[in-house]
Design a protein around this motif. Sequence first.
Motif, PDB file in Angstrom:
ATOM      1  N   SER A  11       0.182  38.301  63.432  1.00 58.01           N
ATOM      2  CA  SER A  11       0.397  39.560  64.140  1.00 58.01           C
ATOM      3  C   SER A  11      -0.813  40.470  64.005  1.00 58.01           C
ATOM      4  CB  SER A  11       1.649  40.242  63.584  1.00 58.01           C
ATOM      5  OG  SER A  11       1.827  41.508  64.169  1.00 58.01           O
ATOM      6  N   GLY A  12      -1.391  40.456  62.776  1.00 63.18           N
ATOM      7  CA  GLY A  12      -2.584  41.275  62.558  1.00 63.18           C
ATOM      8  C   GLY A  12      -3.742  40.818  63.412  1.00 63.18           C
ATOM      9  N   ALA A  13      -3.867  39.491  63.551  1.00 65.16           N
ATOM     10  CA  ALA A  13      -4.956  38.949  64.384  1.00 65.16           C
ATOM     11  C   ALA A  13      -4.769  39.349  65.838  1.00 65.16           C
ATOM     12  CB  ALA A  13      -5.003  37.430  64.242  1.00 65.16           C
ATOM     13  N   CYS A  14      -3.547  39.273  66.313  1.00 65.08           N
ATOM     14  CA  CYS A  14      -3.256  39.642  67.705  1.00 65.08           C
ATOM     15  C   CYS A  14      -3.594  41.102  67.973  1.00 65.08           C
ATOM     16  CB  CYS A  14      -1.792  39.360  68.035  1.00 65.08           C
ATOM     17  SG  CYS A  14      -1.390  37.603  68.094  1.00 65.08           S
ATOM     18  N   GLU A  42     -13.034  37.297  64.080  1.00 66.41           N
ATOM     19  CA  GLU A  42     -13.471  35.983  63.627  1.00 66.41           C
ATOM     20  C   GLU A  42     -13.008  35.710  62.186  1.00 66.41           C
ATOM     21  OE1 GLU A  42     -17.654  36.060  64.177  1.00 66.41           O
ATOM     22  OE2 GLU A  42     -17.552  35.697  66.356  1.00 66.41           O
ATOM     23  N   LYS A  43     -13.063  36.754  61.356  1.00 68.12           N
ATOM     24  CA  LYS A  43     -12.592  36.608  59.983  1.00 68.12           C
ATOM     25  C   LYS A  43     -11.103  36.301  59.954  1.00 68.12           C
ATOM     26  CE  LYS A  43     -12.244  39.066  55.580  1.00 68.12           C
ATOM     27  NZ  LYS A  43     -12.493  40.339  54.856  1.00 68.12           N
ATOM     28  N   LYS A  44     -10.355  37.044  60.786  1.00 66.51           N
ATOM     29  CA  LYS A  44      -8.915  36.834  60.845  1.00 66.51           C
ATOM     30  C   LYS A  44      -8.583  35.445  61.391  1.00 66.51           C
ATOM     31  CE  LYS A  44      -6.357  39.549  59.858  1.00 66.51           C
ATOM     32  NZ  LYS A  44      -5.623  39.812  58.589  1.00 66.51           N
ATOM     33  N   ASN A  45      -9.365  34.979  62.365  1.00 61.03           N
ATOM     34  CA  ASN A  45      -9.157  33.634  62.896  1.00 61.03           C
ATOM     35  C   ASN A  45      -9.382  32.579  61.818  1.00 61.03           C
ATOM     36  OD1 ASN A  45      -8.410  34.341  65.496  1.00 61.03           O
ATOM     37  ND2 ASN A  45     -10.519  34.314  66.287  1.00 61.03           N
ATOM     38  N   GLY A  46     -10.383  32.817  60.964  1.00 64.66           N
ATOM     39  CA  GLY A  46     -10.630  31.896  59.855  1.00 64.66           C
ATOM     40  C   GLY A  46      -9.445  31.851  58.890  1.00 64.66           C
ATOM     41  N   GLU A  47      -8.876  33.038  58.625  1.00 62.84           N
ATOM     42  CA  GLU A  47      -7.703  33.089  57.746  1.00 62.84           C
ATOM     43  C   GLU A  47      -6.526  32.344  58.366  1.00 62.84           C
ATOM     44  OE1 GLU A  47      -6.963  37.175  57.030  1.00 62.84           O
ATOM     45  OE2 GLU A  47      -8.724  37.470  55.749  1.00 62.84           O
ATOM     46  N   LEU A  51      -4.265  29.219  57.040  1.00 60.61           N
ATOM     47  CA  LEU A  51      -2.807  29.292  56.975  1.00 60.61           C
ATOM     48  C   LEU A  51      -2.175  28.089  57.680  1.00 60.61           C
ATOM     49  CD1 LEU A  51      -2.175  33.097  57.643  1.00 60.61           C
ATOM     50  CD2 LEU A  51      -1.666  31.850  55.549  1.00 60.61           C
ATOM     51  N   ARG A  52      -2.750  27.725  58.833  1.00 55.43           N
ATOM     52  CA  ARG A  52      -2.207  26.574  59.554  1.00 55.43           C
ATOM     53  C   ARG A  52      -2.332  25.305  58.718  1.00 55.43           C
ATOM     54  NH1 ARG A  52      -5.271  28.843  63.975  1.00 55.43           N
ATOM     55  NH2 ARG A  52      -3.896  30.015  65.400  1.00 55.43           N
ATOM     56  N   GLN A  53      -3.458  25.163  58.016  1.00 50.78           N
ATOM     57  CA  GLN A  53      -3.656  23.990  57.165  1.00 50.78           C
ATOM     58  C   GLN A  53      -2.621  23.952  56.039  1.00 50.78           C
ATOM     59  OE1 GLN A  53      -7.709  24.244  55.852  1.00 50.78           O
ATOM     60  NE2 GLN A  53      -8.574  23.853  57.907  1.00 50.78           N
ATOM     61  N   ARG A  54      -2.350  25.143  55.426  1.00 51.92           N
ATOM     62  CA  ARG A  54      -1.357  25.195  54.349  1.00 51.92           C
ATOM     63  C   ARG A  54       0.037  24.859  54.858  1.00 51.92           C
ATOM     64  NH1 ARG A  54      -3.170  30.831  51.353  1.00 51.92           N
ATOM     65  NH2 ARG A  54      -5.250  30.127  50.663  1.00 51.92           N
TER      66      ARG A  54
END
Length: 252
Positions: A11-14, A42-47, A51-54
Amino acid sequence: MSINEVIMSASGACKLIDSLHSYCFSSRQSKSQVCCLREQVEKKNGELRLLRQRVSRSDSQVRKLKEKLDELKRISFPYLNSLLSQDCETPQLNPVMEPLSWMLGTWLSDPPGDGTFPTMKPFQYLEEVHISHVGQPMLNFSFNAFHPHTRKPMHRECGFIRLKPDTNKVAFISAQNTGLVEVEEGEVNGQELSIASHSIARISFAKKPHVEQITRKFRLNSDGKLEQTVSMATTTQPMTQHLHITYKKVTP
Protein backbone atom coordinates in the motif's frame (compact mmCIF):
# COMPACT_ATOMS: atom_id res chain seq x y z
CA MET A 1 6.51 -11.28 7.98
CA SER A 2 2.75 -11.34 8.22
CA ILE A 3 0.33 -10.83 5.33
CA ASN A 4 -0.83 -7.57 6.95
CA GLU A 5 2.74 -6.25 6.84
CA VAL A 6 3.02 -7.25 3.21
CA ILE A 7 -0.23 -5.45 2.40
CA MET A 8 0.86 -2.33 4.29
CA SER A 9 4.19 -2.29 2.44
CA ALA A 10 2.46 -2.72 -0.90
CA SER A 11 0.00 0.00 0.00
CA GLY A 12 2.88 2.32 0.83
CA ALA A 13 4.47 1.63 -2.55
CA CYS A 14 1.22 2.37 -4.36
CA LYS A 15 0.87 5.67 -2.56
CA LEU A 16 4.40 6.63 -3.57
CA ILE A 17 3.69 5.72 -7.19
CA ASP A 18 0.52 7.83 -7.14
CA SER A 19 2.50 10.70 -5.65
CA LEU A 20 5.12 10.33 -8.36
CA HIS A 21 2.49 10.52 -11.08
CA SER A 22 1.03 13.56 -9.43
CA TYR A 23 4.41 15.22 -9.28
CA CYS A 24 5.28 14.30 -12.82
CA PHE A 25 2.16 15.92 -14.19
CA SER A 26 2.35 18.95 -11.95
CA SER A 27 4.16 21.98 -13.27
CA ARG A 28 4.73 23.16 -9.70
CA GLN A 29 7.17 20.32 -8.75
CA SER A 30 10.89 20.60 -9.43
CA LYS A 31 12.95 18.00 -11.17
CA SER A 32 14.87 17.25 -7.93
CA GLN A 33 11.63 16.46 -6.12
CA VAL A 34 10.59 14.06 -8.90
CA CYS A 35 13.99 12.32 -8.73
CA CYS A 36 13.68 12.00 -4.95
CA LEU A 37 10.29 10.39 -5.28
CA ARG A 38 11.57 8.04 -7.98
CA GLU A 39 14.36 6.88 -5.66
CA GLN A 40 11.85 6.24 -2.90
CA VAL A 41 9.65 4.23 -5.26
CA GLU A 42 12.62 2.17 -6.44
CA LYS A 43 13.58 1.50 -2.83
CA LYS A 44 10.04 0.46 -2.01
CA ASN A 45 9.95 -1.79 -5.08
CA GLY A 46 13.11 -3.49 -3.83
CA GLU A 47 11.46 -4.09 -0.46
CA LEU A 48 8.42 -5.53 -2.20
CA ARG A 49 10.60 -7.95 -4.17
CA LEU A 50 12.13 -9.19 -0.92
CA LEU A 51 8.67 -9.57 0.59
CA ARG A 52 7.50 -11.60 -2.40
CA GLN A 53 10.51 -13.89 -2.02
CA ARG A 54 9.74 -14.41 1.70
CA VAL A 55 6.08 -15.11 1.00
CA SER A 56 7.08 -17.56 -1.73
CA ARG A 57 9.41 -19.39 0.67
CA SER A 58 6.66 -19.50 3.31
CA ASP A 59 4.18 -20.90 0.80
CA SER A 60 6.71 -23.58 -0.13
CA GLN A 61 7.18 -24.55 3.53
CA VAL A 62 3.41 -24.71 4.06
CA ARG A 63 3.05 -26.98 1.02
CA LYS A 64 5.77 -29.31 2.30
CA LEU A 65 4.14 -29.51 5.74
CA LYS A 66 0.77 -30.25 4.16
CA GLU A 67 2.34 -33.02 2.09
CA LYS A 68 3.85 -34.57 5.24
CA LEU A 69 0.49 -34.39 7.03
CA ASP A 70 -1.25 -36.02 4.09
CA GLU A 71 1.37 -38.75 4.11
CA LEU A 72 0.83 -39.37 7.83
CA LYS A 73 -2.92 -39.58 7.27
CA ARG A 74 -2.37 -42.30 4.72
CA ILE A 75 -0.49 -44.43 7.26
CA SER A 76 -2.78 -46.78 9.16
CA PHE A 77 -2.89 -46.28 12.94
CA PRO A 78 -6.20 -47.97 13.85
CA TYR A 79 -6.10 -47.25 17.59
CA LEU A 80 -4.80 -43.68 17.24
CA ASN A 81 -7.31 -42.92 14.50
CA SER A 82 -10.14 -44.12 16.71
CA LEU A 83 -8.96 -41.79 19.47
CA LEU A 84 -8.78 -38.80 17.14
CA SER A 85 -11.99 -39.46 15.25
CA GLN A 86 -14.69 -36.93 16.03
CA ASP A 87 -17.32 -39.50 15.16
CA CYS A 88 -15.94 -42.09 17.58
CA GLU A 89 -18.64 -43.19 20.00
CA THR A 90 -18.02 -43.58 23.73
CA PRO A 91 -17.53 -47.30 24.39
CA GLN A 92 -20.20 -49.10 26.37
CA LEU A 93 -19.27 -50.37 29.81
CA ASN A 94 -18.43 -54.04 29.61
CA PRO A 95 -21.28 -55.93 31.34
CA VAL A 96 -18.74 -57.78 33.50
CA MET A 97 -17.85 -54.48 35.23
CA GLU A 98 -21.40 -53.37 35.97
CA PRO A 99 -21.13 -54.20 39.72
CA LEU A 100 -18.36 -51.56 39.98
CA SER A 101 -20.00 -48.89 37.80
CA TRP A 102 -20.60 -46.74 40.92
CA MET A 103 -16.83 -46.09 41.05
CA LEU A 104 -16.61 -44.52 37.59
CA GLY A 105 -15.85 -40.82 37.19
CA THR A 106 -13.43 -38.11 38.21
CA TRP A 107 -13.40 -37.48 41.94
CA LEU A 108 -11.84 -34.72 44.05
CA SER A 109 -11.15 -34.86 47.78
CA ASP A 110 -13.80 -33.05 49.80
CA PRO A 111 -12.62 -32.30 52.48
CA PRO A 112 -8.84 -33.01 52.44
CA GLY A 113 -7.84 -36.54 53.38
CA ASP A 114 -6.23 -37.48 56.71
CA GLY A 115 -3.08 -39.55 57.06
CA THR A 116 -1.81 -41.15 60.26
CA PHE A 117 0.70 -43.84 61.24
CA PRO A 118 2.77 -44.49 64.38
CA THR A 119 6.06 -43.75 62.60
CA MET A 120 5.03 -40.41 61.04
CA LYS A 121 3.36 -37.13 61.96
CA PRO A 122 -0.36 -36.78 61.10
CA PHE A 123 -0.87 -35.04 57.77
CA GLN A 124 -3.54 -33.95 55.30
CA TYR A 125 -3.60 -34.21 51.54
CA LEU A 126 -5.68 -33.41 48.48
CA GLU A 127 -6.33 -36.10 45.91
CA GLU A 128 -7.72 -36.35 42.40
CA VAL A 129 -9.02 -39.73 41.27
CA HIS A 130 -9.83 -40.87 37.73
CA ILE A 131 -11.67 -44.16 37.28
CA SER A 132 -12.60 -44.95 33.69
CA HIS A 133 -12.98 -47.72 31.12
CA VAL A 134 -12.44 -48.28 27.40
CA GLY A 135 -14.99 -51.05 26.95
CA GLN A 136 -12.67 -53.79 28.20
CA PRO A 137 -13.61 -56.04 31.17
CA MET A 138 -11.70 -53.84 33.59
CA LEU A 139 -11.58 -50.34 35.04
CA ASN A 140 -8.55 -48.04 34.73
CA PHE A 141 -7.61 -45.83 37.68
CA SER A 142 -5.15 -43.16 38.79
CA PHE A 143 -4.79 -41.58 42.22
CA ASN A 144 -2.85 -38.29 42.36
CA ALA A 145 -2.23 -36.71 45.77
CA PHE A 146 -1.08 -33.13 46.41
CA HIS A 147 0.07 -31.13 49.40
CA PRO A 148 -2.96 -29.15 50.65
CA HIS A 149 -1.06 -25.85 50.86
CA THR A 150 1.80 -25.92 48.34
CA ARG A 151 -0.08 -28.14 45.83
CA LYS A 152 3.15 -30.06 45.24
CA PRO A 153 2.68 -33.64 43.97
CA MET A 154 2.82 -36.34 46.62
CA HIS A 155 1.76 -39.98 46.35
CA ARG A 156 0.82 -41.33 42.92
CA GLU A 157 -0.51 -44.68 41.85
CA CYS A 158 -2.25 -46.11 38.81
CA GLY A 159 -3.49 -49.46 37.61
CA PHE A 160 -6.52 -51.60 36.86
CA ILE A 161 -9.48 -53.15 38.62
CA ARG A 162 -10.68 -56.50 37.32
CA LEU A 163 -13.74 -58.50 38.27
CA LYS A 164 -13.98 -62.26 37.83
CA PRO A 165 -16.99 -62.89 35.52
CA ASP A 166 -20.18 -64.13 37.20
CA THR A 167 -18.73 -63.55 40.69
CA ASN A 168 -18.13 -60.69 43.11
CA LYS A 169 -14.37 -61.44 43.24
CA VAL A 170 -12.26 -58.34 42.52
CA ALA A 171 -8.56 -57.83 41.78
CA PHE A 172 -6.92 -54.42 42.25
CA ILE A 173 -3.54 -54.05 40.46
CA SER A 174 -1.52 -51.00 41.48
CA ALA A 175 1.88 -49.44 40.65
CA GLN A 176 2.99 -46.64 42.98
CA ASN A 177 5.63 -43.92 42.71
CA THR A 178 7.11 -45.10 46.00
CA GLY A 179 8.46 -48.13 44.16
CA LEU A 180 5.71 -50.48 45.30
CA VAL A 181 3.73 -52.77 43.01
CA GLU A 182 0.88 -54.79 44.48
CA VAL A 183 -2.10 -56.96 43.76
CA GLU A 184 -5.03 -56.72 46.15
CA GLU A 185 -8.00 -59.04 46.02
CA GLY A 186 -11.38 -59.06 47.69
CA GLU A 187 -15.10 -58.72 47.06
CA VAL A 188 -17.63 -56.14 45.99
CA ASN A 189 -20.94 -56.14 47.84
CA GLY A 190 -23.42 -53.56 46.63
CA GLN A 191 -21.64 -50.22 46.67
CA GLU A 192 -18.78 -51.33 48.88
CA LEU A 193 -15.47 -52.88 47.85
CA SER A 194 -13.16 -54.52 50.40
CA ILE A 195 -9.73 -55.75 49.30
CA ALA A 196 -6.44 -56.85 50.87
CA SER A 197 -2.95 -57.31 49.48
CA HIS A 198 -2.39 -60.66 47.80
CA SER A 199 1.19 -59.99 46.69
CA ILE A 200 3.61 -57.05 47.10
CA ALA A 201 6.81 -56.30 45.19
CA ARG A 202 9.16 -53.35 45.56
CA ILE A 203 12.25 -51.84 44.02
CA SER A 204 15.58 -52.99 45.51
CA PHE A 205 16.32 -49.59 47.06
CA ALA A 206 12.88 -48.92 48.57
CA LYS A 207 12.92 -47.03 51.86
CA LYS A 208 12.53 -48.94 55.09
CA PRO A 209 10.47 -49.93 56.97
CA HIS A 210 8.91 -51.99 54.18
CA VAL A 211 5.16 -52.32 53.70
CA GLU A 212 4.15 -55.94 54.23
CA GLN A 213 0.36 -55.81 53.94
CA ILE A 214 -2.32 -53.37 52.77
CA THR A 215 -6.09 -53.35 53.05
CA ARG A 216 -8.54 -50.96 51.42
CA LYS A 217 -12.20 -50.26 51.55
CA PHE A 218 -14.13 -48.17 49.02
CA ARG A 219 -17.77 -47.30 49.50
CA LEU A 220 -20.33 -44.94 48.04
CA ASN A 221 -22.02 -43.20 50.95
CA SER A 222 -25.58 -41.90 51.21
CA ASP A 223 -24.48 -38.44 50.00
CA GLY A 224 -23.17 -39.88 46.74
CA LYS A 225 -19.55 -39.40 47.82
CA LEU A 226 -16.83 -41.98 47.43
CA GLU A 227 -14.89 -42.93 50.56
CA GLN A 228 -11.57 -44.74 50.75
CA THR A 229 -9.91 -46.14 53.88
CA VAL A 230 -6.42 -47.61 53.69
CA SER A 231 -4.68 -49.60 56.42
CA MET A 232 -1.21 -51.12 56.33
CA ALA A 233 1.31 -53.18 58.24
CA THR A 234 5.08 -52.71 57.94
CA THR A 235 8.14 -54.59 59.12
CA THR A 236 7.98 -52.57 62.35
CA GLN A 237 4.26 -51.85 62.85
CA PRO A 238 1.12 -54.04 62.97
CA MET A 239 -1.94 -53.39 60.77
CA THR A 240 -3.01 -49.78 61.44
CA GLN A 241 -5.29 -47.34 59.65
CA HIS A 242 -3.14 -45.09 57.48
CA LEU A 243 -5.46 -43.01 55.24
CA HIS A 244 -9.06 -41.93 55.13
CA ILE A 245 -10.49 -39.66 52.47
CA THR A 246 -13.86 -38.67 50.98
CA TYR A 247 -14.29 -37.60 47.35
CA LYS A 248 -17.02 -35.74 45.51
CA LYS A 249 -17.70 -36.57 41.86
CA VAL A 250 -16.87 -33.77 39.41
CA THR A 251 -17.41 -35.61 36.09
CA PRO A 252 -19.34 -38.79 35.21
